[in-house]
Write a protein that holds these residues in place. Structure first.
Motif, PDB file in Angstrom:
ATOM      1  N   ALA A 260      46.638  36.259  28.129  1.00  0.00           N
ATOM      2  CA  ALA A 260      46.036  37.548  28.400  1.00  0.00           C
ATOM      3  C   ALA A 260      46.624  38.553  27.939  1.00  0.00           C
ATOM      4  O   ALA A 260      47.925  38.580  27.438  1.00  0.00           O
ATOM      5  CB  ALA A 260      45.685  37.789  29.756  1.00  0.00           C
TER       6      ALA A 260
ATOM      7  N   VAL B  32      47.668  42.270  28.715  1.00  0.00           N
ATOM      8  CA  VAL B  32      47.969  42.922  29.962  1.00  0.00           C
ATOM      9  C   VAL B  32      48.706  44.418  29.497  1.00  0.00           C
ATOM     10  O   VAL B  32      49.632  44.322  28.966  1.00  0.00           O
ATOM     11  CB  VAL B  32      48.870  42.247  30.809  1.00  0.00           C
TER      12      VAL B  32
ATOM     13  N   ILE C 276      43.789  43.847  32.674  1.00  0.00           N
ATOM     14  CA  ILE C 276      43.497  42.612  31.921  1.00  0.00           C
ATOM     15  C   ILE C 276      42.561  42.899  30.878  1.00  0.00           C
ATOM     16  O   ILE C 276      41.324  42.903  31.388  1.00  0.00           O
ATOM     17  CB  ILE C 276      43.324  41.258  32.714  1.00  0.00           C
TER      18      ILE C 276
ATOM     19  N   PHE D  90      41.251  37.621  28.595  1.00  0.00           N
ATOM     20  CA  PHE D  90      41.716  36.543  29.193  1.00  0.00           C
ATOM     21  C   PHE D  90      41.190  35.441  28.646  1.00  0.00           C
ATOM     22  O   PHE D  90      39.855  35.315  28.286  1.00  0.00           O
ATOM     23  CB  PHE D  90      41.354  36.742  30.714  1.00  0.00           C
TER      24      PHE D  90
ATOM     25  N   LYS E 216      40.457  32.464  43.582  1.00  0.00           N
ATOM     26  CA  LYS E 216      39.095  32.783  42.765  1.00  0.00           C
ATOM     27  C   LYS E 216      37.705  32.650  43.748  1.00  0.00           C
ATOM     28  O   LYS E 216      36.944  33.077  43.204  1.00  0.00           O
ATOM     29  CB  LYS E 216      39.101  32.355  41.416  1.00  0.00           C
TER      30      LYS E 216
ATOM     31  N   TYR F  79      44.351  41.545  41.823  1.00  0.00           N
ATOM     32  CA  TYR F  79      43.461  41.811  40.713  1.00  0.00           C
ATOM     33  C   TYR F  79      43.414  40.706  39.761  1.00  0.00           C
ATOM     34  O   TYR F  79      42.411  40.221  39.009  1.00  0.00           O
ATOM     35  CB  TYR F  79      43.807  43.220  40.126  1.00  0.00           C
ATOM     36  N   CYS F  80      44.571  40.258  39.412  1.00  0.00           N
ATOM     37  CA  CYS F  80      44.704  39.145  38.539  1.00  0.00           C
ATOM     38  C   CYS F  80      45.173  37.908  39.274  1.00  0.00           C
ATOM     39  O   CYS F  80      46.370  37.801  39.508  1.00  0.00           O
ATOM     40  CB  CYS F  80      45.764  39.564  37.666  1.00  0.00           C
TER      41      CYS F  80
ATOM     42  N   ASP G   5      45.454  35.059  38.191  1.00  0.00           N
ATOM     43  CA  ASP G   5      46.375  34.090  37.580  1.00  0.00           C
ATOM     44  C   ASP G   5      47.827  34.919  37.303  1.00  0.00           C
ATOM     45  O   ASP G   5      48.262  35.560  36.397  1.00  0.00           O
ATOM     46  CB  ASP G   5      45.856  33.734  36.249  1.00  0.00           C
TER      47      ASP G   5
ATOM     48  N   LEU H 155      50.725  38.132  34.870  1.00  0.00           N
ATOM     49  CA  LEU H 155      51.460  39.473  35.414  1.00  0.00           C
ATOM     50  C   LEU H 155      52.796  39.600  35.336  1.00  0.00           C
ATOM     51  O   LEU H 155      53.420  40.498  34.956  1.00  0.00           O
ATOM     52  CB  LEU H 155      50.582  40.198  36.760  1.00  0.00           C
TER      53      LEU H 155
END
Length: 430
Positions: free
Chosen positions: A36, A38, A44, A47, A368, A388-389, A391, A395
């Motif tokens: 991603a 970032v 993001i 992705f 998710k 928010y992410c 995955d 981050l």
């Protein structure tokens, strides 16, 4: 006078319109590669996930670089304006890879020893399984470090924090386990997260083929950590009292504390943050079991099905579909196992007089699905916060890179600045 007037807007632009930095975060998972773009605000902008065909084989690492190449093509097509300031890599560990690519994945069963080291039993297993390769290979890497070597040509072993040495190795432990000095020299020396390994090599840059988008020779490449640690950083589980459920191919409930917790089913390791600890209870097969179930359903259907759609079908099933009932049982059992793990950590915390939170952050594939998050909240009685992410290891990688780039003064600041909650689920009667 004219020159002064004409220069003022330029100065204004230079001082006020500073471009936000972005990094390229990469995670080498068990079954897929994720990447991603970032930003320093935690956004993001692109992705990509690339499944592996060779996962769970001794050739698994052979497709990591091609998968990254395909992911990059996807990322730059989504955000062609992005020019990353660096690359940061995390990955599954303790996977081991020879320079020639033979791979012993972290989840392959090996003979366990009475040792604090997570790596030495796997090094012995690697040596036994690939005896000729072991003799011929100049170096043997952990998973993300092998990928860093492919990108840069430079070798290292990432030690998340100095207290991790006994969980990795030192010369004395290796000698006691039967390794010779020559064999010990096959293991690259330790370096720390956020360390700049080198610039992207010309060979790697040429193979990736996206130089016009800024991913070119000399682009800084930074060390992340093993993926579970990067996920904890990505969920800001870097201060005492924060609880995180990381659910990927395997699942682990992680509690950040100022003192180590003790318990029969608790694995306590140092935090990546000095003087803090991470107490975890592992649910090793929860993700892989559901992935196997998903594959079974797809074979029955003759087509692929989205994760969220499958969960919706499972929970909405009225009992007429036996296969979906099996999936619902699997989901409920996973949540019940998580509830038991919470009880283990809560009891251990009580013995140390540590307050236990009523909220946990979630990351990974299960995060998710809103329906699955709600089920977890209902069964465990905990508030479930989704980042928010989801995955989160990406981050975490970004936090390591931005710390190295001096965007943030330290890792804790970077972690807390990049993390944000997208939604919180509250327990209801189940």
């Amino acid at each position: 006078m004219i020159s002064k007037k004409s220069s003022m807007p330029l100065l204004f632009l230079e001082n006020c319109f500073v471009m936000e930095q972005t990094v390229l975060a990469v995670d080498i998972g068990t079954s897929s590669l994720k990447a991603a773009f970032v930003s320093e605000k935690g956004k993001i902008s692109a992705f990509s996930r690339r499944p592996f065909l060779l996962c769970n084989t001794e050739h698994a690492s052979k497709e990591w670089l091609p998968a990254f190449q395909n992911a990059l093509q996807d990322l730059v097509s989504q955000s062609p304006e992005i020019r990353p300031s660096g690359i940061c890599v995390s990955g599954n560990g303790p996977t081991l890879v020879a320079q020639s690519g033979e791979t012993l994945l972290w989840n392959e069963k090996v003979v366990q020893l009475k040792s604090s080291s997570l790596f030495i039993p796997r090094l012995l297993a690697f040596k036994d399984k690939f005896s000729d390769v072991w003799k011929k290979s100049g170096l043997v890497y952990s998973g993300p470090e092998y990928f860093l070597w492919l990108l840069t040509g430079e070798s290292c072993t990432i030690l998340p924090e100095k207290r991790f040495e006994s969980a990795y190795w030192n010369k004395q432990l290796l000698l006691e386990s039967g390794f010779s000095n020559d064999e010990i020299n096959k293991l690259p020396s330790f370096t720390e997260p956020s360390h700049k390994v080198a610039g992207l090599s010309r060979k790697a840059s040429s193979f990736l083929g996206v130089e016009e988008f800024g991913i070119k020779e000399g682009l800084p490449v930074f060390c992340g950590t093993p993926d579970f640690i990067s996920a904890l950083v990505g969920t800001a589980t870097v201060k005492p009292g924060v609880l995180c459920d990381r659910a990927g191919s395997s699942e682990g409930l992680n509690f950040c504390t100022a003192v180590p917790l003790e318990g029969e089913k608790i694995r306590t390791l140092p935090s990546v943050v000095p003087e803090l600890w991470n107490a975890s209870v592992l649910l090793p097969d929860s993700g892989s079991k559901f992935d196997s179930f998903k594959l079974k359903i797809e074979r029955e259907l003759g087509s692929q099905i989205e994760y969220s759609v499958l969960v919706q079908e499972i929970i909405g099933n009225d009992g007429t579909n036996a296969s979906l009932d099996q999936g619902k049982y699997l989901m409920i059992q996973t949540a019940l196992n998580l509830k038991d793990a919470l009880g283990i950590l809560k009891d251990a915390a009580a013995k140390k007089r540590i307050p236990f939170p009523d909220e946990m952050r979630v990351a990974g594939g299960q995060a998710k699905s809103a329906l699955w998050n709600q089920m977890k909240a209902d069964i465990t009685g905990m508030k479930i916060s989704v980042p928010y992410c989801p995955d989160a290891e990406l981050l975490g990688d970004a936090a390591f890179a931005f710390t190295a780039l001096k965007v943030f003064p330290n890792l804790v600041c970077a972690s807390e600045s990049l993390f944000s909650k997208a939604e919180t689920f509250y327990p209801q009667n189940y």
